[in-house]
Design a protein around this motif. Structure first.
Motif, PDB file in Angstrom:
ATOM      1  N   GLU A 194     -41.027 -28.664 -52.758  1.00 39.67           N
ATOM      2  CA  GLU A 194     -41.650 -29.673 -51.910  1.00 39.67           C
ATOM      3  C   GLU A 194     -43.178 -29.634 -52.001  1.00 39.67           C
ATOM      4  N   GLU A 195     -43.732 -28.450 -52.137  1.00 41.88           N
ATOM      5  CA  GLU A 195     -45.191 -28.302 -52.188  1.00 41.88           C
ATOM      6  C   GLU A 195     -45.733 -28.251 -53.615  1.00 41.88           C
ATOM      7  N   TYR A 196     -44.944 -27.734 -54.541  1.00 44.43           N
ATOM      8  CA  TYR A 196     -45.408 -27.545 -55.916  1.00 44.43           C
ATOM      9  C   TYR A 196     -44.358 -28.092 -56.889  1.00 44.43           C
ATOM     10  N   PRO A 197     -44.176 -29.401 -56.912  1.00 44.02           N
ATOM     11  CA  PRO A 197     -43.079 -29.978 -57.696  1.00 44.02           C
ATOM     12  C   PRO A 197     -43.179 -29.706 -59.191  1.00 44.02           C
ATOM     13  N   ASN A 198     -44.372 -29.677 -59.739  1.00 47.03           N
ATOM     14  CA  ASN A 198     -44.499 -29.478 -61.184  1.00 47.03           C
ATOM     15  C   ASN A 198     -44.274 -28.020 -61.579  1.00 47.03           C
ATOM     16  N   LEU A 199     -44.781 -27.106 -60.770  1.00 47.16           N
ATOM     17  CA  LEU A 199     -44.477 -25.696 -61.025  1.00 47.16           C
ATOM     18  C   LEU A 199     -42.980 -25.440 -60.920  1.00 47.16           C
ATOM     19  N   TYR A 200     -42.354 -26.081 -59.940  1.00 46.61           N
ATOM     20  CA  TYR A 200     -40.917 -25.890 -59.752  1.00 46.61           C
ATOM     21  C   TYR A 200     -40.145 -26.427 -60.953  1.00 46.61           C
ATOM     22  N   ALA A 201     -40.603 -27.537 -61.516  1.00 47.31           N
ATOM     23  CA  ALA A 201     -39.905 -28.148 -62.648  1.00 47.31           C
ATOM     24  C   ALA A 201     -39.936 -27.275 -63.897  1.00 47.31           C
ATOM     25  N   VAL A 202     -40.980 -26.466 -64.023  1.00 50.55           N
ATOM     26  CA  VAL A 202     -41.095 -25.632 -65.232  1.00 50.55           C
ATOM     27  C   VAL A 202     -40.927 -24.147 -64.909  1.00 50.55           C
ATOM     28  N   ARG A 203     -40.346 -23.830 -63.775  1.00 52.67           N
ATOM     29  CA  ARG A 203     -40.293 -22.455 -63.303  1.00 52.67           C
ATOM     30  C   ARG A 203     -39.620 -21.506 -64.303  1.00 52.67           C
ATOM     31  N   ASP A 204     -38.659 -22.007 -65.071  1.00 50.74           N
ATOM     32  CA  ASP A 204     -37.960 -21.141 -66.020  1.00 50.74           C
ATOM     33  C   ASP A 204     -38.804 -20.816 -67.246  1.00 50.74           C
ATOM     34  N   HIS A 205     -39.942 -21.457 -67.375  1.00 44.46           N
ATOM     35  CA  HIS A 205     -40.781 -21.261 -68.562  1.00 44.46           C
ATOM     36  C   HIS A 205     -42.130 -20.624 -68.228  1.00 44.46           C
ATOM     37  N   LEU A 206     -42.354 -20.258 -66.978  1.00 45.39           N
ATOM     38  CA  LEU A 206     -43.665 -19.759 -66.576  1.00 45.39           C
ATOM     39  C   LEU A 206     -43.998 -18.396 -67.175  1.00 45.39           C
ATOM     40  N   ALA A 207     -42.990 -17.689 -67.704  1.00 49.24           N
ATOM     41  CA  ALA A 207     -43.292 -16.424 -68.383  1.00 49.24           C
ATOM     42  C   ALA A 207     -44.222 -16.640 -69.570  1.00 49.24           C
ATOM     43  N   LEU A 208     -44.223 -17.851 -70.112  1.00 46.30           N
ATOM     44  CA  LEU A 208     -45.102 -18.163 -71.238  1.00 46.30           C
ATOM     45  C   LEU A 208     -46.575 -18.081 -70.846  1.00 46.30           C
ATOM     46  N   MET A 209     -46.883 -18.176 -69.560  1.00 48.08           N
ATOM     47  CA  MET A 209     -48.268 -18.117 -69.109  1.00 48.08           C
ATOM     48  C   MET A 209     -48.870 -16.733 -69.323  1.00 48.08           C
TER      49      MET A 209
END
Length: 233
Positions: A194-209
């Motif tokens: 609800e607060e961070y829709p784009n982060l939530y959409a890519v949450r499975d790929h954030l390890a790439l950061m």
């Protein structure tokens, strides 16, 4: 006190310390590097240099006007080390990759000096040689002088900036490094949609950061250079 320029070279290069060893600009530079890299050794002072060298601290001023000049001399020494064995002769892309990887490795080997190397001009012989080599690669690639200079600046500042970031992380203690690496998957990936829709959409790929970026950044820069050369015909 006389400035280093007014003191004969032979006197500046060969002054015995209390321990009997010879004091020189090289000895001071080496001692400064050891002090900086020692645990808790971020503070470089003339007093600490004198103690490490076994000489009166004022003797340092015969070789360097202040500790900032010592710091720049250390940075230049590390540039020299990073260039050891570098031999232009392949294609310009391979030469730029080798050049960049050498700088990056050197800065990660000496992380406490990475910020200085990324932001300061040493005016030393090793820095001059590095710039000469880098610009030479681009001139041989086919860039005119103005574009060779500008593109070298783009290339080296990009590499140094990424290396400084990587070195700063490396200089953290082990616990903080682990927290830094895991923050994307343990914190950001768990933020509400609800607060961070784009982060939530890519949450499975954030390890790439948290992965290494230099290889991809380097290829982006090289591809840009290749495109400019192609456009020039």
């Amino acid at each position: 006190m006389a400035t280093p320029e007014r003191i004969p070279v032979e006197r500046r290069r060969r002054r015995p310390t209390r321990s009997g060893s010879l004091l020189s600009a090289e000895a001071i530079t080496e001692a400064a590097l050891t002090l900086i890299e020692a645990p808790g050794g971020n503070a470089l002072t003339v007093r600490r240099l004198g103690a490490a060298l076994g000489c009166d601290p004022s003797a340092v001023y015969r070789y360097f006007p202040d500790t900032d000049a010592v710091l720049l001399a250390v940075a230049d020494r590390l540039i020299q080390d990073s260039l050891e064995g570098f031999a232009p002769g392949g294609g310009w892309r391979e030469e730029l990759r080798d050049f960049a990887q050498r700088l990056h490795r050197s800065m990660l080997t000496h992380p406490r000096l990475a910020a200085v190397r990324a932001s300061r001009v040493t005016t030393g012989p090793a820095e001059a040689r590095a710039v000469d080599l880098g610009i030479g690669i681009l001139l041989r690639a086919g860039f005119p002088p103005d574009r060779a200079v500008r593109n070298y600046r783009l290339f080296v500042d990009t590499v140094l900036a990424q290396a400084a970031v990587d070195a700063a992380v490396l200089d953290l203690d082990e616990e903080r490094r682990e927290q830094q690496g895991a923050a994307w998957t343990t914190h950001h990936a768990g933020l509400p949609a609800e607060e961070y829709p784009n982060l939530y959409a890519v949450r499975d790929h954030l390890a790439l950061m948290a992965g290494a970026l230099l290889p991809e950044i380097l290829e982006m820069v090289i591809d840009r250079f290749a495109g400019e050369l192609e456009a020039r015909g």
